[in-house]
Scaffold this motif. Structure first.
Motif, PDB file in Angstrom:
ATOM      1  N   THR A  75       6.069  -9.849  -9.178  1.00 11.48           N
ATOM      2  CA  THR A  75       6.215  -9.663  -7.727  1.00 11.48           C
ATOM      3  C   THR A  75       6.567  -8.222  -7.410  1.00 11.48           C
ATOM      4  O   THR A  75       5.988  -7.617  -6.503  1.00 11.48           O
ATOM      5  CB  THR A  75       7.293 -10.616  -7.170  1.00 11.48           C
ATOM      6  N   GLU A  76       7.519  -7.647  -8.155  1.00  6.55           N
ATOM      7  CA  GLU A  76       7.927  -6.267  -7.915  1.00  6.55           C
ATOM      8  C   GLU A  76       6.753  -5.311  -8.124  1.00  6.55           C
ATOM      9  O   GLU A  76       6.518  -4.401  -7.320  1.00  6.55           O
ATOM     10  CB  GLU A  76       9.074  -5.903  -8.850  1.00  6.55           C
ATOM     11  N   ASN A  77       5.983  -5.529  -9.188  1.00  2.00           N
ATOM     12  CA  ASN A  77       4.827  -4.689  -9.490  1.00  2.00           C
ATOM     13  C   ASN A  77       3.753  -4.847  -8.415  1.00  2.00           C
ATOM     14  O   ASN A  77       3.138  -3.862  -7.992  1.00  2.00           O
ATOM     15  CB  ASN A  77       4.285  -5.036 -10.877  1.00  2.00           C
ATOM     16  N   LYS A  78       3.530  -6.082  -7.955  1.00  5.10           N
ATOM     17  CA  LYS A  78       2.542  -6.319  -6.895  1.00  5.10           C
ATOM     18  C   LYS A  78       2.937  -5.604  -5.609  1.00  5.10           C
ATOM     19  O   LYS A  78       2.094  -5.001  -4.941  1.00  5.10           O
ATOM     20  CB  LYS A  78       2.395  -7.817  -6.620  1.00  5.10           C
ATOM     21  N   LEU A  79       4.216  -5.663  -5.242  1.00  2.72           N
ATOM     22  CA  LEU A  79       4.676  -4.976  -4.035  1.00  2.72           C
ATOM     23  C   LEU A  79       4.495  -3.467  -4.163  1.00  2.72           C
ATOM     24  O   LEU A  79       4.090  -2.797  -3.214  1.00  2.72           O
ATOM     25  CB  LEU A  79       6.140  -5.312  -3.761  1.00  2.72           C
ATOM     26  N   LYS A  80       4.783  -2.935  -5.333  1.00  2.35           N
ATOM     27  CA  LYS A  80       4.622  -1.498  -5.558  1.00  2.35           C
ATOM     28  C   LYS A  80       3.148  -1.103  -5.446  1.00  2.35           C
ATOM     29  O   LYS A  80       2.806  -0.128  -4.764  1.00  2.35           O
ATOM     30  CB  LYS A  80       5.166  -1.123  -6.937  1.00  2.35           C
ATOM     31  N   LEU A  81       2.271  -1.864  -6.084  1.00  4.02           N
ATOM     32  CA  LEU A  81       0.837  -1.561  -6.032  1.00  4.02           C
ATOM     33  C   LEU A  81       0.276  -1.737  -4.623  1.00  4.02           C
ATOM     34  O   LEU A  81      -0.558  -0.946  -4.175  1.00  4.02           O
ATOM     35  CB  LEU A  81       0.069  -2.445  -7.017  1.00  4.02           C
ATOM     36  N   THR A  86      -1.819   0.600   0.354  1.00  4.47           N
ATOM     37  CA  THR A  86      -1.673   0.743   1.801  1.00  4.47           C
ATOM     38  C   THR A  86      -1.511   2.210   2.180  1.00  4.47           C
ATOM     39  O   THR A  86      -2.122   2.686   3.142  1.00  4.47           O
ATOM     40  CB  THR A  86      -0.484  -0.084   2.300  1.00  4.47           C
ATOM     41  N   LYS A  87      -0.710   2.955   1.408  1.00  2.00           N
ATOM     42  CA  LYS A  87      -0.539   4.382   1.686  1.00  2.00           C
ATOM     43  C   LYS A  87      -1.838   5.147   1.457  1.00  2.00           C
ATOM     44  O   LYS A  87      -2.145   6.087   2.204  1.00  2.00           O
ATOM     45  CB  LYS A  87       0.584   4.959   0.830  1.00  2.00           C
ATOM     46  N   ALA A  88      -2.620   4.755   0.471  1.00  3.52           N
ATOM     47  CA  ALA A  88      -3.911   5.403   0.219  1.00  3.52           C
ATOM     48  C   ALA A  88      -4.854   5.198   1.410  1.00  3.52           C
ATOM     49  O   ALA A  88      -5.533   6.135   1.842  1.00  3.52           O
ATOM     50  CB  ALA A  88      -4.544   4.857  -1.066  1.00  3.52           C
ATOM     51  N   ILE A  89      -4.877   3.994   1.952  1.00  2.00           N
ATOM     52  CA  ILE A  89      -5.707   3.718   3.131  1.00  2.00           C
ATOM     53  C   ILE A  89      -5.203   4.542   4.316  1.00  2.00           C
ATOM     54  O   ILE A  89      -5.998   5.096   5.085  1.00  2.00           O
ATOM     55  CB  ILE A  89      -5.700   2.215   3.476  1.00  2.00           C
ATOM     56  N   ALA A  90      -3.886   4.652   4.461  1.00  2.00           N
ATOM     57  CA  ALA A  90      -3.323   5.451   5.558  1.00  2.00           C
ATOM     58  C   ALA A  90      -3.770   6.909   5.450  1.00  2.00           C
ATOM     59  O   ALA A  90      -4.081   7.549   6.470  1.00  2.00           O
ATOM     60  CB  ALA A  90      -1.801   5.358   5.558  1.00  2.00           C
ATOM     61  N   VAL A  91      -3.834   7.438   4.235  1.00  2.00           N
ATOM     62  CA  VAL A  91      -4.280   8.822   4.030  1.00  2.00           C
ATOM     63  C   VAL A  91      -5.748   8.961   4.441  1.00  2.00           C
ATOM     64  O   VAL A  91      -6.131   9.922   5.118  1.00  2.00           O
ATOM     65  CB  VAL A  91      -4.071   9.255   2.565  1.00  2.00           C
TER      66      VAL A  91
END
Length: 102
Positions: A75-81, A86-91
């Protein structure tokens, strides 16, 4: 797994968001259009709200918000990825805005 967005602590202190009439109960944090605003202010707020809707549409086109995120081992790894994606799409979306791409 709810997380308060980055910068939220400044909303209402140093910054305010722009929203529609549904956010009328948060006047210290959200600016909504009202009858006392000048025509120019109303036009500005309309542009800001339209830009926000455009961002959401672009995020949806990448299926960031619609489909279940199935990558990662925990779960932690999924949230990080998912945050990274999401940040890549924002860029990408920001790049398009800065280069006047529709």
């Amino acid at each position: 797994l709810s997380k308060i967005p980055e910068g939220y602590e400044n909303v209402g202190k140093k910054k305010k968001g722009v929203g529609d009439s549904g956010y009328g109960g948060e006047p210290d944090k959200i600016i909504t259009t009202n009858e006392f605003h000048s025509k120019e202010m109303k036009q500005f707020l309309a542009r800001v709200k339209n830009r926000g809707e455009s961002v959401f549409i672009r995020f949806k086109s990448f299926n960031v918000l619609r489909n279940r995120f199935r990558h990662g081992s925990s779960t932690e790894n999924k949230l990080k990825l998912h945050g990274f994606c999401t940040k890549a799409i924002a860029v990408i979306v920001q790049y398009d805005y800065e280069n006047e791409r529709p």
